[in-house]
Design a protein around this motif. Structure first.
Motif, PDB file in Angstrom:
ATOM      1  N   SER A 200      32.160  40.196  26.712  1.00 60.82           N
ATOM      2  CA  SER A 200      32.419  39.190  27.745  1.00 60.82           C
ATOM      3  C   SER A 200      33.892  38.820  27.834  1.00 60.82           C
ATOM      4  O   SER A 200      34.385  38.467  28.904  1.00 60.82           O
ATOM      5  CB  SER A 200      31.584  37.940  27.474  1.00 60.82           C
ATOM      6  OG  SER A 200      30.201  38.240  27.477  1.00 60.82           O
ATOM      7  N   LEU A 201      34.598  38.908  26.711  1.00 58.98           N
ATOM      8  CA  LEU A 201      36.024  38.587  26.730  1.00 58.98           C
ATOM      9  C   LEU A 201      36.816  39.547  27.614  1.00 58.98           C
ATOM     10  O   LEU A 201      37.853  39.188  28.158  1.00 58.98           O
ATOM     11  CB  LEU A 201      36.593  38.611  25.306  1.00 58.98           C
ATOM     12  CG  LEU A 201      36.260  37.426  24.409  1.00 58.98           C
ATOM     13  CD1 LEU A 201      36.816  37.653  23.012  1.00 58.98           C
ATOM     14  CD2 LEU A 201      36.812  36.130  24.989  1.00 58.98           C
ATOM     15  N   GLY A 202      36.318  40.784  27.743  1.00 61.95           N
ATOM     16  CA  GLY A 202      37.005  41.752  28.590  1.00 61.95           C
ATOM     17  C   GLY A 202      37.064  41.324  30.043  1.00 61.95           C
ATOM     18  O   GLY A 202      38.048  41.614  30.750  1.00 61.95           O
ATOM     19  N   ILE A 203      36.025  40.617  30.511  1.00 66.93           N
ATOM     20  CA  ILE A 203      36.010  40.136  31.894  1.00 66.93           C
ATOM     21  C   ILE A 203      37.061  39.048  32.091  1.00 66.93           C
ATOM     22  O   ILE A 203      37.752  39.009  33.107  1.00 66.93           O
ATOM     23  CB  ILE A 203      34.599  39.621  32.249  1.00 66.93           C
ATOM     24  CG1 ILE A 203      33.564  40.739  32.080  1.00 66.93           C
ATOM     25  CG2 ILE A 203      34.559  39.082  33.666  1.00 66.93           C
ATOM     26  CD1 ILE A 203      32.142  40.296  32.253  1.00 66.93           C
ATOM     27  N   VAL A 204      37.206  38.162  31.088  1.00 63.65           N
ATOM     28  CA  VAL A 204      38.208  37.098  31.184  1.00 63.65           C
ATOM     29  C   VAL A 204      39.620  37.682  31.158  1.00 63.65           C
ATOM     30  O   VAL A 204      40.508  37.245  31.894  1.00 63.65           O
ATOM     31  CB  VAL A 204      38.029  36.079  30.045  1.00 63.65           C
ATOM     32  CG1 VAL A 204      39.026  34.951  30.151  1.00 63.65           C
ATOM     33  CG2 VAL A 204      36.617  35.518  30.057  1.00 63.65           C
ATOM     34  N   LEU A 205      39.831  38.691  30.313  1.00 68.66           N
ATOM     35  CA  LEU A 205      41.165  39.283  30.192  1.00 68.66           C
ATOM     36  C   LEU A 205      41.581  40.048  31.444  1.00 68.66           C
ATOM     37  O   LEU A 205      42.769  40.317  31.635  1.00 68.66           O
ATOM     38  CB  LEU A 205      41.204  40.222  28.981  1.00 68.66           C
ATOM     39  CG  LEU A 205      41.103  39.553  27.611  1.00 68.66           C
ATOM     40  CD1 LEU A 205      41.069  40.589  26.506  1.00 68.66           C
ATOM     41  CD2 LEU A 205      42.266  38.599  27.390  1.00 68.66           C
ATOM     42  N   SER A 206      40.618  40.393  32.304  1.00 74.42           N
ATOM     43  CA  SER A 206      40.982  41.076  33.551  1.00 74.42           C
ATOM     44  C   SER A 206      41.715  40.138  34.515  1.00 74.42           C
ATOM     45  O   SER A 206      42.435  40.605  35.406  1.00 74.42           O
ATOM     46  CB  SER A 206      39.726  41.631  34.235  1.00 74.42           C
ATOM     47  OG  SER A 206      38.880  40.582  34.671  1.00 74.42           O
ATOM     48  N   VAL A 207      41.546  38.824  34.338  1.00 71.75           N
ATOM     49  CA  VAL A 207      42.218  37.857  35.222  1.00 71.75           C
ATOM     50  C   VAL A 207      43.739  37.922  35.076  1.00 71.75           C
ATOM     51  O   VAL A 207      44.450  38.068  36.071  1.00 71.75           O
ATOM     52  CB  VAL A 207      41.680  36.428  34.968  1.00 71.75           C
ATOM     53  CG1 VAL A 207      42.442  35.421  35.813  1.00 71.75           C
ATOM     54  CG2 VAL A 207      40.189  36.358  35.272  1.00 71.75           C
ATOM     55  N   PRO A 208      44.298  37.806  33.845  1.00 75.38           N
ATOM     56  CA  PRO A 208      45.761  37.939  33.744  1.00 75.38           C
ATOM     57  C   PRO A 208      46.284  39.306  34.162  1.00 75.38           C
ATOM     58  O   PRO A 208      47.400  39.410  34.684  1.00 75.38           O
ATOM     59  CB  PRO A 208      46.053  37.654  32.265  1.00 75.38           C
ATOM     60  CG  PRO A 208      44.762  37.787  31.559  1.00 75.38           C
ATOM     61  CD  PRO A 208      43.702  37.448  32.541  1.00 75.38           C
ATOM     62  N   VAL A 209      45.484  40.353  33.946  1.00 70.20           N
ATOM     63  CA  VAL A 209      45.912  41.694  34.384  1.00 70.20           C
ATOM     64  C   VAL A 209      46.040  41.737  35.899  1.00 70.20           C
ATOM     65  O   VAL A 209      47.047  42.225  36.446  1.00 70.20           O
ATOM     66  CB  VAL A 209      44.916  42.760  33.878  1.00 70.20           C
ATOM     67  CG1 VAL A 209      45.244  44.129  34.468  1.00 70.20           C
ATOM     68  CG2 VAL A 209      44.923  42.836  32.366  1.00 70.20           C
ATOM     69  N   ASN A 210      45.032  41.213  36.607  1.00 65.94           N
ATOM     70  CA  ASN A 210      45.110  41.165  38.072  1.00 65.94           C
ATOM     71  C   ASN A 210      46.239  40.259  38.545  1.00 65.94           C
ATOM     72  O   ASN A 210      46.880  40.537  39.567  1.00 65.94           O
ATOM     73  CB  ASN A 210      43.774  40.674  38.647  1.00 65.94           C
ATOM     74  CG  ASN A 210      42.697  41.724  38.589  1.00 65.94           C
ATOM     75  OD1 ASN A 210      42.956  42.901  38.826  1.00 65.94           O
ATOM     76  ND2 ASN A 210      41.481  41.324  38.271  1.00 65.94           N
ATOM     77  N   ALA A 211      46.499  39.175  37.802  1.00 65.98           N
ATOM     78  CA  ALA A 211      47.587  38.264  38.180  1.00 65.98           C
ATOM     79  C   ALA A 211      48.945  38.956  38.095  1.00 65.98           C
ATOM     80  O   ALA A 211      49.798  38.783  38.970  1.00 65.98           O
ATOM     81  CB  ALA A 211      47.557  37.029  37.289  1.00 65.98           C
ATOM     82  N   VAL A 212      49.146  39.748  37.041  1.00 70.64           N
ATOM     83  CA  VAL A 212      50.415  40.471  36.895  1.00 70.64           C
ATOM     84  C   VAL A 212      50.581  41.501  38.014  1.00 70.64           C
ATOM     85  O   VAL A 212      51.663  41.634  38.608  1.00 70.64           O
ATOM     86  CB  VAL A 212      50.476  41.152  35.512  1.00 70.64           C
ATOM     87  CG1 VAL A 212      51.671  42.089  35.422  1.00 70.64           C
ATOM     88  CG2 VAL A 212      50.538  40.110  34.406  1.00 70.64           C
TER      89      VAL A 212
END
Length: 396
Positions: free
Chosen positions: A307-319
């Motif tokens: 589940s943490l992988g889904i949260v970490l996709s947010v900063p990746v998309n933000a960058v």
């Protein structure tokens, strides 16, 4: 007597040998446990990176695809057809891993028991598989349609609210255990949605996009809760067969919709040469990889790490959005992202987290109480000695 003493060790020696053997067994067990946990953590990191990269990559690739191919429903239909590969891929894993290898027909029949005693009949297909096929299509279509309206950062962070919706529906429909921290997380999710809408000034374009993402998250939550209510829990083979059945439903009953949208020119493209097949196939492969890791990653690591992988996709998309689009990260948007992310992390807490916290606090209090009397004892024992040394003797 000497012979007996040579043959059998003394009681003390026997106890020492037994203790050494027991200690060796404990050490071996601890070593095995630590190695197993390290392996799980290592695979967990790999799965987290895979989930994060596949989810953010598919989102960014879908955004890129819509610049040349403005057809979100056709893209949804095309990507869902790739779900047919779930059961063949699972069977390949079964052949390589299982000691008792079964034929594809035998494995299929065994997995069909998940649908009932009669297996996958026509009635079961329409009553148990078809509704989930509709929810699957709506979830992906609303998500892709929202990518056309708003930036990928907002889409990915708002979709994290589906975890809060799953808790609310499970609490109402499945009568799951009430947890105050999860109610707080649901409030955070709702507050984050409102703040995200406010960040763009309540413009119609952004409001529609946010409503589409929230609708997608709601469909995803409804899919998960209904699956648990109607079908219960599924093993890996049963889940793989179920997802392949969804692809069959998509081919048989959803194919007509992209055709209608094409001829009514709702989703129209002039020629097939213009279609970016590389982007379509890349998006489908990334989405298939994401679903494989999400459904089968639990076999090699902890569910919380996935589940943490889904949260970490947010900063990746933000960058990525920062360098490729004109997104404005004002204070309201940043606070909304943080609140939704915090609510998602609160929902990952286990059900007995409060019991563990109480036990930890109790142990800390006991240790403090044990340390204080020991310190007092040392002081008290030191005072009489000092008084004895300083007291003058009667003889002098």
């Amino acid at each position: 007597g000497d012979e007996r003493s040579r043959e059998s060790p003394a009681p003390a020696e026997a106890q020492m040998q037994a203790g050494a053997e027991g200690g060796g067994r404990v050490n071996r067990c601890c070593w095995k446990c630590s190695v197993t946990q390290l392996k799980k953590i290592f695979w967990g990191v790999a799965v987290v990176l895979g989930v994060c990269s596949s989810w953010s990559g598919s989102t960014q690739l879908a955004k890129l695809t819509f610049k040349k191919f403005d057809a979100p429903f056709t893209l949804t239909w095309f990507a869902t057809n790739w779900n047919f590969l779930f059961f063949p891929l699972y069977y390949l894993g079964h052949v390589f891993k299982s000691a008792e290898k079964q034929s594809p027909k035998q494995r299929y029949r065994e997995c069909c028991r998940f649908f009932g005693d009669n297996g996958l009949t026509l009635k079961v297909f329409f009553t148990k598989a078809a509704p989930f096929g509709v929810l699957w299509t709506l979830t992906n279509y609303l998500y892709l349609h929202a990518i056309k309206k708003i930036n990928t950062t907002d889409v990915s962070v708002l979709f994290c609210c589906n975890k809060a919706f799953v808790f609310l529906l499970s609490w109402i429909v499945l009568r799951d255990r009430f947890m105050g921290v999860r109610i707080v997380a649901a409030i955070f999710a709702i507050a984050g949605i409102v703040m995200m809408t406010y960040a763009d000034g309540f413009h119609s374009h952004s409001v529609i996009g946010i409503a589409l993402v929230v609708g997608s998250a709601s469909m995803s939550a409804l899919y998960k809760v209904l699956f648990k209510l109607l079908l219960g829990s599924a093993k890996f083979g049963e889940a793989a067969l179920f997802l392949s059945v969804l692809a069959v439903f998509n081919v048989l009953f959803v194919t007509c919709i992209p055709v209608i949208l094409y001829f009514t020119k709702v989703e129209y493209w002039s020629s097939f040469d213009i279609v970016p097949w590389g982007n379509l196939c890349g998006f489908s492969i990334l989405l298939l990889t994401f679903n494989i890791l999400l459904n089968f990653g639990i076999a090699i690591t902890y569910p919380t790490l996935i589940s943490l992988g889904i949260v970490l996709s947010v900063p990746v998309n933000a960058v990525v959005d920062h360098y490729t689009s004109e997104i404005v990260f004002n204070s309201v948007r940043v606070i909304a992202i943080v609140i939704i992310g915090l609510g998602f992390l609160l929902l990952l807490l286990p059900e007995e987290w409060d019991v563990w916290v109480i036990k930890l606090l109790t142990r800390l209090k006991v240790r403090k109480k044990e340390e204080i009397p020991e310190g007092n004892g040392d002081i008290a024992s030191g005072l009489p000695n000092k008084s004895r040394r300083t007291r003058p003797s009667m003889s002098s």
